[in-house]
Design a protein around this motif. Structure first.
Motif, PDB file in Angstrom:
ATOM      1  N   HIS A  47      74.082 -41.239  25.780  1.00 52.58           N
ATOM      2  CA  HIS A  47      74.007 -42.685  25.949  1.00 52.58           C
ATOM      3  C   HIS A  47      72.540 -43.042  26.173  1.00 52.58           C
ATOM      4  O   HIS A  47      71.919 -42.597  27.150  1.00 52.58           O
ATOM      5  CB  HIS A  47      74.858 -43.133  27.145  1.00 52.58           C
ATOM      6  CG  HIS A  47      74.772 -44.601  27.423  1.00 52.58           C
ATOM      7  ND1 HIS A  47      75.076 -45.140  28.657  1.00 52.58           N
ATOM      8  CD2 HIS A  47      74.414 -45.645  26.636  1.00 52.58           C
ATOM      9  CE1 HIS A  47      74.911 -46.443  28.617  1.00 52.58           C
ATOM     10  NE2 HIS A  47      74.508 -46.777  27.399  1.00 52.58           N
ATOM     11  N   VAL A  54      75.175 -45.050  21.709  1.00 50.19           N
ATOM     12  CA  VAL A  54      75.476 -43.637  21.926  1.00 50.19           C
ATOM     13  C   VAL A  54      75.077 -42.870  20.672  1.00 50.19           C
ATOM     14  O   VAL A  54      75.359 -43.305  19.550  1.00 50.19           O
ATOM     15  CB  VAL A  54      76.984 -43.434  22.222  1.00 50.19           C
ATOM     16  CG1 VAL A  54      77.361 -41.960  22.142  1.00 50.19           C
ATOM     17  CG2 VAL A  54      77.323 -43.985  23.594  1.00 50.19           C
ATOM     18  N   TYR A 115      78.062 -48.271  22.234  1.00 48.97           N
ATOM     19  CA  TYR A 115      78.556 -47.755  23.523  1.00 48.97           C
ATOM     20  C   TYR A 115      79.741 -48.594  23.986  1.00 48.97           C
ATOM     21  O   TYR A 115      79.715 -49.827  23.955  1.00 48.97           O
ATOM     22  CB  TYR A 115      77.447 -47.816  24.581  1.00 48.97           C
ATOM     23  CG  TYR A 115      77.917 -47.414  25.957  1.00 48.97           C
ATOM     24  CD1 TYR A 115      78.125 -46.082  26.268  1.00 48.97           C
ATOM     25  CD2 TYR A 115      78.163 -48.373  26.941  1.00 48.97           C
ATOM     26  CE1 TYR A 115      78.568 -45.696  27.524  1.00 48.97           C
ATOM     27  CE2 TYR A 115      78.598 -48.009  28.200  1.00 48.97           C
ATOM     28  CZ  TYR A 115      78.807 -46.663  28.483  1.00 48.97           C
ATOM     29  OH  TYR A 115      79.249 -46.294  29.735  1.00 48.97           O
TER      30      TYR A 115
END
Length: 321
Positions: A47, A54, A115
């Motif tokens: 991350h 990500v 993410y």
């Protein structure tokens, strides 16, 4: 264990992958001040905090996975998942903050994804998830692009791995290797080509499929479940996506498939994909020097394989019809 990466070497590989992901993200204009490794098995998943991005960095690869082969597979994944996201299918999409292309940095090829905050308090329900796979198949049927036939079976990997294991009796006893080779002689021609599969299983249709146990790769979030990890996206029988999920998972899929207007699973094809999955599990032992945890992690699958009928009970199978 002779020839295995040491803990220090594994940590160094993780660090190199993390650093490569950070450098690549910054080069693409992302703000990265608190990068965190979220996952580290076959890939290092990073991350790039505080950016909502990500990065997945594959680190444990078969010998044939050269940079061009790896990038082609990653482009297919990005294209399929990007298309699914545009259709409103609940997936973890490619990051909209960078181009949807694999990035080569140092010795790694990586992809960038949005993410999402996962619901860590939810235990995976693979039977329920098996039913959700029918919805994914319904969505994938309309995918307009081309994907290769059953590339997820990775026949080249299995063949090469069995040759490697010939020299590693510490990983696989000779009797097991003999069985694995005899089974693969039966199974490999069926999954190597579309013609081989059609000859052995006439009437079992094909479509784009996830390729890598989608019921296991469904992520729970506060907003619902998201399909993820399409690295092995391929074209083939839907049964492939239900391998090793057992009768309950198959029943859940069939019930959902009927509601979605899809065909039910073919019982013989299920036996085939389970047998091929077992062959791939055996082959994964050849990767253990790169990933020592596989020795212990694969033990349950190998025990199940040893107790199962030879070649899934399909020893009379012929790709020649």
């Amino acid at each position: 264990m002779a020839g295995f990466l040491t803990p220090d070497q594994l940590a160094a590989r993780t660090s190199r992958a993390r650093d490569a992901a950070v450098a690549a993200g910054r080069a693409l204009g992302l703000t990265v001040t608190d990068a965190r490794v979220l996952h580290d098995v076959f890939s290092v998943v990073v991350h790039l905090a505080p950016s909502p991005v990500v990065v997945r960095v594959p680190t444990v690869l078969p010998s044939y996975a050269d940079p061009d082969t790896q990038a082609a597979r990653q482009r297919r994944e990005l294209d399929v998942v990007g298309w699914l996201a545009q259709q409103g299918t609940p997936v973890i999409p490619p990051s909209p903050l960078v181009p949807a292309e694999p990035v080569r940095r140092d010795e790694f090829s990586m992809t960038f994804w949005q993410y999402v905050e996962q619901d860590s308090g939810t235990e995976p329900d693979y039977v329920r998830n098996s039913g959700l796979v029918a919805g994914l198949h319904a969505a994938l049927r309309a995918y307009p692009g081309r994907v290769p036939f059953l590339s997820a079976a990775e026949p080249e990997f299995v063949t090469d791995a069995l040759a490697v294991l010939q020299e590693r009796p510490d990983l696989l006893p000779a009797a097991d290797l003999d069985r694995a080779r005899r089974e693969w002689e039966i199974l490999e021609p069926v999954v190597r080509t579309r013609a081989g599969f059609e000859a052995a299983f006439p009437g079992v249709g094909f479509q784009p499929i996830h390729g890598d146990a989608p019921a296991v790769n469904i992520v729970s979030t506060e907003g619902g479940e998201l399909y993820s990890d399409f690295e092995l996206v391929t074209y083939g029988p839907v049964e492939w996506d239900l391998a090793a999920l057992g009768p309950e998972g198959e029943a859940a899929y069939n019930a959902a498939a009927r509601r979605a207007g899809l065909r039910a699973l073919d019982e013989r094809a299920v036996r085939l994909v389970n047998a091929v999955g077992a062959s791939r599990a055996v082959a994964c032992l050849a990767l253990a020097p790169q990933l020592p945890l596989l020795v212990e992690a694969l033990e349950p699958a190998l025990d199940t394989w040893r107790a199962a009928p030879f070649a899934g009970g399909l020893s009379g199978l012929s790709a020649d019809g």
